[in-house]
Motif scaffolding. Sequence first.
Motif, PDB file in Angstrom:
ATOM      1  N   THR A  17       0.841  -1.190   0.000  1.00 44.77           N
ATOM      2  CA  THR A  17       0.000   0.000   0.000  1.00 44.77           C
ATOM      3  C   THR A  17       0.875   1.239   0.000  1.00 44.77           C
ATOM      4  N   SER A  61     -15.309  -3.868  -3.446  1.00 41.63           N
ATOM      5  CA  SER A  61     -14.443  -2.699  -3.384  1.00 41.63           C
ATOM      6  C   SER A  61     -14.325  -2.236  -1.938  1.00 41.63           C
ATOM      7  N   GLN A  62     -13.153  -1.756  -1.565  1.00 38.36           N
ATOM      8  CA  GLN A  62     -12.983  -1.221  -0.213  1.00 38.36           C
ATOM      9  C   GLN A  62     -13.591   0.169  -0.088  1.00 38.36           C
ATOM     10  N   LYS A  63     -13.655   0.898  -1.217  1.00 33.72           N
ATOM     11  CA  LYS A  63     -14.087   2.295  -1.170  1.00 33.72           C
ATOM     12  C   LYS A  63     -15.548   2.505  -1.525  1.00 33.72           C
ATOM     13  N   GLY A  64     -16.180   1.507  -2.093  1.00 33.43           N
ATOM     14  CA  GLY A  64     -17.558   1.701  -2.528  1.00 33.43           C
ATOM     15  C   GLY A  64     -18.377   0.451  -2.340  1.00 33.43           C
ATOM     16  N   LYS A  65     -19.537   0.456  -2.957  1.00 37.90           N
ATOM     17  CA  LYS A  65     -20.442  -0.675  -2.817  1.00 37.90           C
ATOM     18  C   LYS A  65     -20.335  -1.649  -3.978  1.00 37.90           C
ATOM     19  N   GLU A  76      -5.789  -9.761  -2.546  1.00 33.56           N
ATOM     20  CA  GLU A  76      -7.164  -9.261  -2.503  1.00 33.56           C
ATOM     21  C   GLU A  76      -8.224 -10.351  -2.602  1.00 33.56           C
ATOM     22  N   SER A  94      -9.221   8.961 -13.123  1.00 33.83           N
ATOM     23  CA  SER A  94      -9.424   8.591 -11.726  1.00 33.83           C
ATOM     24  C   SER A  94     -10.680   9.273 -11.198  1.00 33.83           C
ATOM     25  N   LYS A  95     -11.457   8.551 -10.397  1.00 33.44           N
ATOM     26  CA  LYS A  95     -12.634   9.148  -9.772  1.00 33.44           C
ATOM     27  C   LYS A  95     -12.242  10.040  -8.600  1.00 33.44           C
ATOM     28  N   THR A  96     -11.085   9.742  -8.008  1.00 36.14           N
ATOM     29  CA  THR A  96     -10.648  10.460  -6.811  1.00 36.14           C
ATOM     30  C   THR A  96      -9.667  11.590  -7.113  1.00 36.14           C
ATOM     31  N   ARG A 123     -12.607  -7.848   2.302  1.00 35.48           N
ATOM     32  CA  ARG A 123     -13.320  -8.001   1.028  1.00 35.48           C
ATOM     33  C   ARG A 123     -14.131  -9.296   1.007  1.00 35.48           C
TER      34      ARG A 123
END
Length: 160
Positions: A17, A61-65, A76, A94-96, A123
């Motif tokens: 990470t 996903s860790q950040k979303g649904k 993972e 990128s979305k972020t 996950r």
Amino acid sequence: MEALDSQENVVALVSRTGRELQRYKKGRRQVVGCIPYRYKIMKHNSLEDSQELLEVLVISSQKGKGMLFPKKPIEEAGVKGIVERGLGKWSFKSKTYDSFYEGYMFPLHVQEQLDFWPEKNLRQRIWIGVSEAREVCQHWWMKEALDRLVHRLTAQKHGN
């Protein structure tokens, strides 16, 4: 470093990470992922009536649904297998972050599914059919990679 005890079906790894460990090419972050797949034999009333069903593995996903295909299959998703010839390269925003990424996808013919893996508690992993995977996968470029995989496997099955 990987330590595997195949009788226990366990792997011990530390997930990589941090932005400083990411790879970049011409200012674009490079993202490499895979589509884990397997064939499930669907048995009917007789041996002549059985058929193979292609299944793919998606993870939460860790950040979303949404669901997606793993970038790091052991860490993972807890699967190991044979990495096959690449499916292609995609550019996406990128979305972020206000930057573009390059995504590369590879088929992974799964040979082993681990009982324990580094992100087991972070996950969910689910084996599903191709049509359902198209519905739940949150990234357009991963869906396109899935379509390429299905096309390739269908062509191989028919000897093309």
